[in-house]
Design an enzyme around this catalytic site. Sequence first.
Site, short mmCIF file in Angstrom:
data_model
loop_
_atom_site.label_atom_id
_atom_site.label_comp_id
_atom_site.label_asym_id
_atom_site.label_seq_id
_atom_site.Cartn_x
_atom_site.Cartn_y
_atom_site.Cartn_z
N ALA A 123 33.80 43.11 40.18
CA ALA A 123 33.72 41.55 39.61
C ALA A 123 35.27 40.94 40.19
CB ALA A 123 33.75 41.40 38.13
N ASP A 124 36.04 41.51 39.89
CA ASP A 124 37.47 41.00 40.27
C ASP A 124 37.24 40.62 41.92
OD1 ASP A 124 39.56 40.99 37.95
OD2 ASP A 124 38.47 42.82 38.05
#
Length: 405
Positions: free
Chosen positions: A173-174
Amino acid sequence: MTARERTGPLDGLRVIDMSGMISGAFATTMMGDFGADVVMVEHPETGDPIREWPQKTEEGESLAWKSLGRNKRCITLDLGSERGREIALLLIEDADVVFENFRPGTMERWGLGPDDVHAVNEEAIMVRLSGYGQTGPKSQKPGFGTIAEGISGWAHANGFPDSEPLLPPISLADLTAAQFAMQATMMAIFERDVGRGGSGEGQVIDVSLIEPLWRLFFGEVEAYDRMGHVRERTGNQHPSTAPRNIYETADGYMTMSASNQKIFERVAEAIDKPELIEDPRFEDNESRVDNNEPLNAAIEEWTKQRTTEEATEILEAHDAIVGPVYDMADIFADEQFQARDSIIEVEDPDIGSIKTFAPIPKFSRTPGEVEFLGPGHGEHNADVYQGELGMTDEEYAELEEEGII
Protein backbone atom coordinates in the site's frame (compact mmCIF):
# COMPACT_ATOMS: atom_id res chain seq x y z
CA MET A 1 18.78 28.78 -3.44
CA THR A 2 18.84 26.74 -6.59
CA ALA A 3 18.60 23.00 -6.86
CA ARG A 4 21.92 21.22 -6.56
CA GLU A 5 23.21 20.23 -9.99
CA ARG A 6 22.73 16.53 -10.63
CA THR A 7 22.28 14.05 -13.49
CA GLY A 8 18.92 12.94 -14.88
CA PRO A 9 15.65 14.25 -16.32
CA LEU A 10 14.63 15.90 -13.00
CA ASP A 11 17.88 17.88 -12.65
CA GLY A 12 16.84 21.35 -11.50
CA LEU A 13 13.87 20.14 -9.42
CA ARG A 14 14.15 20.83 -5.69
CA VAL A 15 12.16 18.64 -3.29
CA ILE A 16 11.80 19.18 0.46
CA ASP A 17 10.82 15.82 1.94
CA MET A 18 9.27 16.11 5.39
CA SER A 19 7.75 12.64 5.25
CA GLY A 20 8.96 9.54 7.06
CA MET A 21 8.73 5.78 6.70
CA ILE A 22 7.90 4.48 3.21
CA SER A 23 5.15 6.13 1.16
CA GLY A 24 6.58 9.62 0.74
CA ALA A 25 10.13 8.39 1.09
CA PHE A 26 9.89 5.93 -1.80
CA ALA A 27 8.36 8.59 -4.05
CA THR A 28 11.23 10.96 -3.32
CA THR A 29 13.76 8.14 -3.68
CA MET A 30 12.51 7.59 -7.23
CA MET A 31 12.69 11.32 -7.91
CA GLY A 32 16.19 11.45 -6.46
CA ASP A 33 17.25 8.55 -8.69
CA PHE A 34 16.43 10.72 -11.69
CA GLY A 35 18.13 13.94 -10.71
CA ALA A 36 15.88 15.77 -8.25
CA ASP A 37 17.68 17.57 -5.44
CA VAL A 38 15.92 15.96 -2.47
CA VAL A 39 16.47 17.46 0.98
CA MET A 40 15.02 15.15 3.63
CA VAL A 41 14.00 16.60 6.99
CA GLU A 42 14.15 14.38 10.09
CA HIS A 43 13.52 15.12 13.76
CA PRO A 44 16.79 15.96 15.56
CA GLU A 45 16.32 13.22 18.16
CA THR A 46 14.40 10.35 16.62
CA GLY A 47 15.27 10.24 12.92
CA ASP A 48 13.45 8.13 10.37
CA PRO A 49 12.30 4.73 11.76
CA ILE A 50 13.60 3.01 8.62
CA ARG A 51 17.10 3.66 9.96
CA GLU A 52 16.40 0.86 12.46
CA TRP A 53 14.91 -1.67 10.03
CA PRO A 54 16.64 -5.00 9.28
CA GLN A 55 18.69 -6.28 7.60
CA LYS A 56 21.63 -4.62 9.38
CA THR A 57 25.35 -4.92 8.84
CA GLU A 58 27.66 -5.98 11.67
CA GLU A 59 28.29 -2.28 12.25
CA GLY A 60 24.55 -1.72 12.73
CA GLU A 61 23.85 0.04 9.45
CA SER A 62 20.34 -0.62 8.12
CA LEU A 63 20.47 -1.74 4.50
CA ALA A 64 16.80 -0.79 4.12
CA TRP A 65 17.76 2.79 4.98
CA LYS A 66 20.81 2.69 2.72
CA SER A 67 18.44 1.80 -0.13
CA LEU A 68 15.49 4.10 0.70
CA GLY A 69 17.60 7.11 1.71
CA ARG A 70 19.87 7.12 -1.31
CA ASN A 71 20.52 10.32 -3.23
CA LYS A 72 18.90 12.41 -0.47
CA ARG A 73 20.65 15.04 1.59
CA CYS A 74 19.56 14.57 5.18
CA ILE A 75 19.07 17.42 7.62
CA THR A 76 17.53 17.55 11.08
CA LEU A 77 14.88 20.07 12.13
CA ASP A 78 12.27 20.26 14.86
CA LEU A 79 9.26 21.24 12.76
CA GLY A 80 7.11 21.63 15.88
CA SER A 81 9.18 24.51 17.25
CA GLU A 82 8.70 28.14 16.23
CA ARG A 83 12.31 28.48 15.07
CA GLY A 84 12.01 25.17 13.24
CA ARG A 85 8.91 26.45 11.47
CA GLU A 86 10.72 29.59 10.37
CA ILE A 87 13.61 27.55 8.96
CA ALA A 88 11.24 25.13 7.25
CA LEU A 89 9.56 28.02 5.44
CA LEU A 90 12.97 29.31 4.33
CA LEU A 91 13.63 25.89 2.80
CA ILE A 92 10.21 25.91 1.11
CA GLU A 93 10.64 29.39 -0.40
CA ASP A 94 12.63 28.05 -3.34
CA ALA A 95 11.33 24.47 -3.46
CA ASP A 96 9.34 23.01 -6.31
CA VAL A 97 7.75 20.24 -4.25
CA VAL A 98 7.08 19.63 -0.54
CA PHE A 99 6.24 16.14 0.73
CA GLU A 100 4.70 15.38 4.13
CA ASN A 101 2.89 12.41 5.65
CA PHE A 102 1.87 13.50 9.11
CA ARG A 103 -1.64 12.88 10.45
CA PRO A 104 -4.00 15.46 8.86
CA GLY A 105 -3.99 18.72 10.78
CA THR A 106 -0.46 18.33 12.14
CA MET A 107 1.19 20.57 9.57
CA GLU A 108 -1.52 23.21 10.08
CA ARG A 109 -0.95 23.06 13.85
CA TRP A 110 2.74 23.72 13.26
CA GLY A 111 1.99 26.63 10.96
CA LEU A 112 3.18 24.67 7.92
CA GLY A 113 -0.16 23.92 6.25
CA PRO A 114 -0.92 24.67 2.58
CA ASP A 115 -1.81 28.32 3.28
CA ASP A 116 1.50 28.82 5.07
CA VAL A 117 3.44 27.05 2.32
CA HIS A 118 1.80 29.02 -0.48
CA ALA A 119 2.21 32.28 1.43
CA VAL A 120 5.98 31.96 0.97
CA ASN A 121 5.94 30.09 -2.34
CA GLU A 122 2.78 30.22 -4.42
CA GLU A 123 4.27 27.82 -6.97
CA ALA A 124 5.01 25.05 -4.47
CA ILE A 125 3.35 21.69 -5.02
CA MET A 126 2.50 20.20 -1.65
CA VAL A 127 2.08 16.42 -1.62
CA ARG A 128 0.24 15.14 1.44
CA LEU A 129 0.19 11.41 2.17
CA SER A 130 -1.96 9.99 4.95
CA GLY A 131 -3.80 6.81 5.87
CA TYR A 132 -7.32 7.86 4.94
CA GLY A 133 -6.77 11.17 3.10
CA GLN A 134 -7.12 14.76 4.28
CA THR A 135 -10.94 14.73 4.33
CA GLY A 136 -13.78 12.45 5.44
CA PRO A 137 -14.95 11.10 8.82
CA LYS A 138 -11.91 8.78 9.21
CA SER A 139 -9.28 11.29 8.12
CA GLN A 140 -8.06 11.87 11.68
CA LYS A 141 -7.43 8.19 12.34
CA PRO A 142 -3.84 6.94 12.17
CA GLY A 143 -3.23 4.71 9.19
CA PHE A 144 -0.39 2.44 8.17
CA GLY A 145 -0.13 0.49 4.94
CA THR A 146 -1.26 -2.73 6.60
CA ILE A 147 -4.62 -1.16 7.44
CA ALA A 148 -4.89 0.14 3.87
CA GLU A 149 -4.19 -3.33 2.47
CA GLY A 150 -7.22 -4.57 4.42
CA ILE A 151 -9.59 -1.68 3.69
CA SER A 152 -8.69 -1.42 0.00
CA GLY A 153 -10.00 -4.95 -0.65
CA TRP A 154 -6.51 -6.24 -1.42
CA ALA A 155 -6.18 -8.70 1.51
CA HIS A 156 -9.69 -10.03 0.90
CA ALA A 157 -8.78 -10.85 -2.72
CA ASN A 158 -5.33 -12.24 -1.95
CA GLY A 159 -4.81 -15.92 -1.13
CA PHE A 160 -6.39 -19.23 -1.95
CA PRO A 161 -10.14 -19.93 -1.75
CA ASP A 162 -9.72 -22.08 1.35
CA SER A 163 -7.24 -19.75 3.10
CA GLU A 164 -7.62 -16.71 5.28
CA PRO A 165 -7.10 -13.23 3.72
CA LEU A 166 -3.40 -12.61 3.17
CA LEU A 167 -1.32 -9.46 3.50
CA PRO A 168 1.43 -8.88 0.92
CA PRO A 169 5.08 -9.66 1.80
CA ILE A 170 6.14 -6.10 0.95
CA SER A 171 4.76 -2.69 1.95
CA LEU A 172 2.46 -2.73 -1.03
CA ALA A 173 0.00 0.00 0.00
CA ASP A 174 2.81 2.42 0.86
CA LEU A 175 4.75 1.66 -2.31
CA THR A 176 1.64 1.96 -4.50
CA ALA A 177 0.74 5.28 -2.85
CA ALA A 178 4.31 6.39 -3.55
CA GLN A 179 3.90 5.66 -7.25
CA PHE A 180 0.61 7.58 -7.40
CA ALA A 181 2.17 10.47 -5.45
CA MET A 182 5.09 10.69 -7.83
CA GLN A 183 2.85 10.50 -10.91
CA ALA A 184 0.59 13.20 -9.45
CA THR A 185 3.61 15.40 -8.75
CA MET A 186 4.75 15.14 -12.36
CA MET A 187 1.20 16.01 -13.53
CA ALA A 188 1.11 19.06 -11.26
CA ILE A 189 4.51 20.22 -12.51
CA PHE A 190 3.34 19.84 -16.10
CA GLU A 191 0.20 21.87 -15.34
CA ARG A 192 2.20 24.55 -13.53
CA ASP A 193 5.05 24.89 -16.01
CA VAL A 194 4.01 23.57 -19.43
CA GLY A 195 0.36 22.73 -20.13
CA ARG A 196 -1.41 25.52 -22.08
CA GLY A 197 1.50 27.77 -21.29
CA GLY A 198 1.61 26.79 -17.64
CA SER A 199 -0.59 28.22 -14.88
CA GLY A 200 2.40 29.21 -12.78
CA GLU A 201 0.49 28.09 -9.67
CA GLY A 202 1.16 25.45 -7.10
CA GLN A 203 -1.45 23.16 -5.62
CA VAL A 204 -2.06 20.50 -2.98
CA ILE A 205 -2.08 16.78 -3.81
CA ASP A 206 -3.98 14.61 -1.32
CA VAL A 207 -2.87 10.94 -1.47
CA SER A 208 -4.36 8.36 0.90
CA LEU A 209 -2.76 4.95 1.39
CA ILE A 210 -6.09 3.24 0.67
CA GLU A 211 -7.28 4.67 -2.65
CA PRO A 212 -4.20 4.01 -4.86
CA LEU A 213 -4.20 0.27 -4.01
CA TRP A 214 -7.98 0.07 -4.40
CA ARG A 215 -7.69 1.86 -7.78
CA LEU A 216 -5.71 -1.10 -9.16
CA PHE A 217 -8.87 -3.27 -9.16
CA PHE A 218 -10.00 -1.96 -12.53
CA GLY A 219 -13.43 -3.22 -13.57
CA GLU A 220 -14.37 -4.27 -10.03
CA VAL A 221 -16.28 -1.10 -9.04
CA GLU A 222 -18.28 -1.32 -12.24
CA ALA A 223 -18.94 -5.06 -11.76
CA TYR A 224 -20.21 -4.54 -8.22
CA ASP A 225 -22.38 -1.59 -9.21
CA ARG A 226 -23.99 -3.35 -12.14
CA MET A 227 -23.98 -7.02 -11.02
CA GLY A 228 -23.28 -7.05 -7.27
CA HIS A 229 -20.11 -8.99 -8.09
CA VAL A 230 -17.57 -9.30 -5.23
CA ARG A 231 -14.15 -10.67 -6.08
CA GLU A 232 -13.18 -13.78 -4.12
CA ARG A 233 -9.75 -15.30 -3.50
CA THR A 234 -8.55 -17.40 -6.44
CA GLY A 235 -4.97 -18.27 -5.44
CA ASN A 236 -2.71 -18.22 -8.46
CA GLN A 237 -5.65 -18.26 -10.87
CA HIS A 238 -6.58 -15.05 -12.63
CA PRO A 239 -10.34 -14.44 -12.37
CA SER A 240 -10.51 -13.28 -15.99
CA THR A 241 -8.07 -15.43 -17.96
CA ALA A 242 -6.87 -19.05 -18.09
CA PRO A 243 -4.58 -20.88 -18.07
CA ARG A 244 -2.52 -18.72 -15.75
CA ASN A 245 -0.79 -20.35 -12.83
CA ILE A 246 2.37 -21.41 -11.02
CA TYR A 247 3.04 -25.00 -12.03
CA GLU A 248 5.15 -27.51 -10.18
CA THR A 249 8.08 -28.96 -12.10
CA ALA A 250 10.49 -31.81 -11.38
CA ASP A 251 12.87 -29.43 -9.62
CA GLY A 252 10.79 -26.41 -8.63
CA TYR A 253 8.11 -24.18 -10.06
CA MET A 254 7.42 -22.19 -13.19
CA THR A 255 4.91 -19.54 -14.24
CA MET A 256 2.76 -19.51 -17.36
CA SER A 257 0.11 -17.21 -18.77
CA ALA A 258 -1.80 -18.07 -21.94
CA SER A 259 -4.23 -15.20 -22.06
CA ASN A 260 -5.47 -15.52 -25.63
CA GLN A 261 -6.65 -18.35 -27.89
CA LYS A 262 -3.54 -18.62 -30.04
CA ILE A 263 -1.19 -18.81 -27.08
CA PHE A 264 -3.40 -21.45 -25.43
CA GLU A 265 -3.33 -23.53 -28.60
CA ARG A 266 0.46 -23.28 -28.74
CA VAL A 267 0.67 -24.47 -25.12
CA ALA A 268 -1.57 -27.44 -25.89
CA GLU A 269 0.66 -28.40 -28.81
CA ALA A 270 3.83 -27.94 -26.75
CA ILE A 271 2.70 -30.31 -24.01
CA ASP A 272 1.58 -32.95 -26.57
CA LYS A 273 -2.08 -32.56 -25.69
CA PRO A 274 -3.66 -31.05 -28.81
CA GLU A 275 -6.97 -32.63 -27.82
CA LEU A 276 -7.34 -29.82 -25.24
CA ILE A 277 -7.97 -27.42 -28.12
CA GLU A 278 -11.12 -29.27 -29.22
CA ASP A 279 -12.31 -30.03 -25.69
CA PRO A 280 -15.54 -28.00 -25.20
CA ARG A 281 -14.50 -27.25 -21.62
CA PHE A 282 -11.59 -25.23 -22.97
CA GLU A 283 -12.97 -23.92 -26.26
CA ASP A 284 -12.64 -20.24 -25.33
CA ASN A 285 -11.24 -18.12 -22.51
CA GLU A 286 -14.53 -17.95 -20.61
CA SER A 287 -14.82 -21.75 -20.68
CA ARG A 288 -11.22 -22.14 -19.57
CA VAL A 289 -11.74 -19.76 -16.63
CA ASP A 290 -14.79 -21.83 -15.57
CA ASN A 291 -12.82 -25.08 -15.89
CA ASN A 292 -9.38 -23.98 -14.79
CA GLU A 293 -8.90 -26.88 -12.34
CA PRO A 294 -8.92 -29.73 -14.92
CA LEU A 295 -6.99 -27.55 -17.36
CA ASN A 296 -4.27 -26.77 -14.83
CA ALA A 297 -4.13 -30.43 -13.81
CA ALA A 298 -3.50 -31.44 -17.44
CA ILE A 299 -0.72 -28.87 -17.78
CA GLU A 300 0.90 -29.72 -14.45
CA GLU A 301 0.85 -33.42 -15.21
CA TRP A 302 3.24 -32.53 -18.04
CA THR A 303 5.41 -29.94 -16.20
CA LYS A 304 5.98 -32.24 -13.19
CA GLN A 305 7.74 -34.71 -15.47
CA ARG A 306 10.32 -32.11 -16.53
CA THR A 307 12.75 -29.73 -14.91
CA THR A 308 11.93 -26.05 -15.08
CA GLU A 309 14.66 -25.54 -17.66
CA GLU A 310 13.44 -28.43 -19.84
CA ALA A 311 9.80 -27.36 -19.67
CA THR A 312 10.70 -23.74 -20.39
CA GLU A 313 12.80 -24.70 -23.42
CA ILE A 314 9.99 -26.80 -24.94
CA LEU A 315 7.26 -24.24 -24.26
CA GLU A 316 9.31 -21.32 -25.53
CA ALA A 317 10.07 -23.29 -28.71
CA HIS A 318 6.29 -23.14 -29.30
CA ASP A 319 6.25 -19.40 -28.53
CA ALA A 320 4.46 -19.88 -25.21
CA ILE A 321 4.99 -17.29 -22.46
CA VAL A 322 6.62 -18.89 -19.42
CA GLY A 323 9.23 -18.19 -16.80
CA PRO A 324 10.84 -19.49 -13.61
CA VAL A 325 10.04 -18.48 -10.02
CA TYR A 326 13.11 -16.61 -8.77
CA ASP A 327 14.46 -15.65 -5.38
CA MET A 328 17.05 -12.87 -5.00
CA ALA A 329 19.97 -15.28 -5.49
CA ASP A 330 18.47 -16.37 -8.82
CA ILE A 331 18.03 -12.73 -9.85
CA PHE A 332 21.68 -11.95 -9.12
CA ALA A 333 22.72 -14.89 -11.32
CA ASP A 334 20.33 -14.19 -14.20
CA GLU A 335 21.88 -13.11 -17.49
CA GLN A 336 19.02 -10.73 -18.35
CA PHE A 337 19.41 -8.70 -15.15
CA GLN A 338 23.17 -8.70 -15.73
CA ALA A 339 22.91 -7.64 -19.37
CA ARG A 340 20.66 -4.70 -18.49
CA ASP A 341 22.88 -3.61 -15.58
CA SER A 342 19.85 -3.78 -13.32
CA ILE A 343 22.15 -4.18 -10.31
CA ILE A 344 24.98 -1.69 -9.86
CA GLU A 345 27.77 -1.36 -7.33
CA VAL A 346 28.13 1.73 -5.16
CA GLU A 347 30.77 2.81 -2.65
CA ASP A 348 29.45 3.86 0.74
CA PRO A 349 31.58 5.40 3.52
CA ASP A 350 29.85 3.32 6.20
CA ILE A 351 29.58 -0.11 4.60
CA GLY A 352 32.03 -0.05 1.71
CA SER A 353 31.22 -1.42 -1.71
CA ILE A 354 27.70 -2.81 -2.06
CA LYS A 355 25.32 -3.74 -4.86
CA THR A 356 22.00 -1.94 -5.18
CA PHE A 357 19.15 -1.38 -7.64
CA ALA A 358 20.05 0.65 -10.69
CA PRO A 359 17.66 3.54 -11.42
CA ILE A 360 14.57 2.02 -13.04
CA PRO A 361 13.35 2.52 -15.74
CA LYS A 362 16.06 3.34 -18.28
CA PHE A 363 16.17 6.65 -20.17
CA SER A 364 17.94 6.88 -23.53
CA ARG A 365 19.40 10.42 -23.13
CA THR A 366 19.04 11.35 -19.47
CA PRO A 367 19.56 8.26 -17.32
CA GLY A 368 19.34 8.42 -13.56
CA GLU A 369 22.18 7.80 -11.13
CA VAL A 370 22.91 6.58 -7.64
CA GLU A 371 25.20 9.27 -6.30
CA PHE A 372 25.31 7.92 -2.75
CA LEU A 373 23.35 5.63 -0.44
CA GLY A 374 21.34 6.66 2.62
CA PRO A 375 23.42 9.20 4.54
CA GLY A 376 23.81 9.68 8.26
CA HIS A 377 21.30 11.44 10.50
CA GLY A 378 21.82 15.18 9.93
CA GLU A 379 24.84 14.53 7.73
CA HIS A 380 24.04 17.49 5.48
CA ASN A 381 23.07 20.03 8.15
CA ALA A 382 26.07 22.27 7.57
CA ASP A 383 25.82 21.85 3.81
CA VAL A 384 22.22 23.10 3.74
CA TYR A 385 22.00 25.47 6.71
CA GLN A 386 25.31 27.22 6.25
CA GLY A 387 26.08 26.54 2.60
CA GLU A 388 22.60 27.35 1.27
CA LEU A 389 20.69 29.29 3.94
CA GLY A 390 23.80 31.29 4.85
CA MET A 391 23.71 30.74 8.62
CA THR A 392 26.71 31.97 10.55
CA ASP A 393 28.75 29.68 12.77
CA GLU A 394 27.13 31.28 15.79
CA GLU A 395 23.58 30.78 14.51
CA TYR A 396 24.32 27.20 13.57
CA ALA A 397 25.84 26.40 16.96
CA GLU A 398 22.91 28.01 18.75
CA LEU A 399 20.38 25.92 16.84
CA GLU A 400 22.32 22.78 17.67
CA GLU A 401 22.51 23.70 21.34
CA GLU A 402 18.77 24.37 21.50
CA GLY A 403 17.94 21.09 19.77
CA ILE A 404 16.26 22.82 16.84
CA ILE A 405 18.52 21.01 14.35
